[in-house]
Scaffold this active site. Structure first.
Site, PDB file in Angstrom:
ATOM      1  N   CYS A   1       5.835  -8.175   4.348  1.00 25.51           N
ATOM      2  CA  CYS A   1       5.686  -7.171   3.292  1.00 25.51           C
ATOM      3  C   CYS A   1       7.025  -6.846   2.640  1.00 25.51           C
ATOM      4  O   CYS A   1       7.112  -6.669   1.416  1.00 25.51           O
ATOM      5  CB  CYS A   1       5.077  -5.899   3.861  1.00 25.51           C
ATOM      6  SG  CYS A   1       3.426  -6.103   4.549  1.00 25.51           S
ATOM      7  N   THR A   2       8.065  -6.768   3.443  1.00 18.09           N
ATOM      8  CA  THR A   2       9.385  -6.451   2.898  1.00 18.09           C
ATOM      9  C   THR A   2       9.833  -7.534   1.925  1.00 18.09           C
ATOM     10  O   THR A   2      10.374  -7.243   0.855  1.00 18.09           O
ATOM     11  CB  THR A   2      10.403  -6.286   4.040  1.00 18.09           C
ATOM     12  OG1 THR A   2       9.954  -5.230   4.903  1.00 18.09           O
ATOM     13  CG2 THR A   2      11.786  -5.941   3.503  1.00 18.09           C
TER      14      THR A   2
END
Length: 224
Positions: free
Chosen positions: A43-44
Site C-alpha cells: 500500500c505504501t
C-alpha cells in the site's frame, strides 16, 4: 456496482477533513482506489506512486482519493512514511485525501472486501485493491479489482483513463496495448459514408479473411 451505474454519494472523514463525495468531485472525473490497511508495504508503494503522478491526474481533470480501513490519525501518521518513500519533503502538502473507513462500511457497500485476506487484529476481511473511475455525471466508467497481495500498475490506470477520455469525445475505440499517439479504431456504429467528415486524417481498413472490413484504423483524432 456495474459499469454505467450512478456511483452513490457518501460522507466520509478523510486526512483532509470531512467530505461529501459528489461535492468533492464536482465537475471532475474522479478515481477512488482502496487499500487493505495503513502501514503496510505494498500500500505504501502504491500511495507513493499516486503522489508522484498527482500532476498527471490533475492535467486530465481527474481527482484521486484513497480509502483505507484505519483512522484519520493513522492516515496522517502513515502519510509521513509515504512522503519519505516517494521522495517528498515532510513539509510538502500531500496531494490527495485518504478516506478513513474504520467500520468497513464503504468497503462493504462498494464490494471492496477480499475474503481471502483476513486481518490479524480483527479477524475481518481486508479491503481489496479496487479502482473505480467515475465520470463528472457520477457514473461508474471503469472498475478494476486486485487482491490484497498484488500491487497495481498506475501506468495502466493512466492509460485506461486516457482511453476513456478519448472515446468520450470521439467515435473511436482503442485496441489492445494502445497508448496515447497510437492509431485508434473507428467504432462499428459509424457508417463508411461518415468517415471522411468525422475522420479527416483518413481511415485504413485492415484486410481480414472474412472480407467484412470491420477493422478500421485512424490516427488519434486529438493528437497532431
Amino acid at each position: 456496482m456495474k459499469l454505467g451505474d450512478v456511483f452513490p454519494d457518501f460522507e466520509a472523514e478523510t486526512s483532509d477533513g470531512k467530505i461529501k463525495f459528489w461535492e468533492w468531485s464536482k465537475d471532475s472525473w474522479s478515481i477512488i482506489f482502496s487499500h487493505p490497511a495503513d502501514y503496510t508495504p505494498v500500500c505504501t508503494t502504491e500511495l507513493a506512486r499516486v503522489a508522484k503522478l498527482a500532476g498527471d491526474f490533475a492535467k486530465r481533470n481527474i481527482k484521486v482519493i484513497a480509502l483505507s480501513i484505519d483512522s484519520v490519525d493513522s492516515h496522517v501518521g502513515w502519510i509521513k512514511d509515504i512522503k519519505k518513500y516517494s521522495g517528498m519533503q515532510d513539509s510538502d502538502k500531500f496531494p490527495y485525501p485518504i478516506i478513513a473507513d474504520e467500520d468497513r462500511s464503504l468497503a462493504t457497500q462498494f464490494g471492496m472486501l477480499d475474503p481471502n485476506e483476513i486481518s490479524g487484529k480483527t479477524g475481518l476481511p481486508l479491503t481489496a485493491r479496487a479502482v473505480f473511475v467515475i465520470d463528472p455525471s457520477h457514473k461508474l466508467r471503469l472498475s478494476l479489482l486486485y487482491p490484497a497481495t498484488t500491487g497495481r500498475s498506475f501506468d495502466e490506470i493512466l492509460r485506461a483513463v486516457d482511453s476513456l477520455l478519448l472515446t468520450e469525445e470521439f467515435k473511436v475505440a482503442t485496441p489492445a496495448d494502445w497508448k496515447v499517439g497510437d492509431k485508434c479504431m473507428v467504432q462499428p456504429s459509424v457508417p463508411d459514408s461518415a468517415l471522411p467528415e468525422m475522420f479527416p486524417k483518413g481511415v485504413e481498413k485492415v484486410e481480414v479473411p472474412s472480407g467484412k472490413g470491420y477493422i478500421r484504423m485512424t490516427p488519434q483524432p486529438n493528437v497532431d
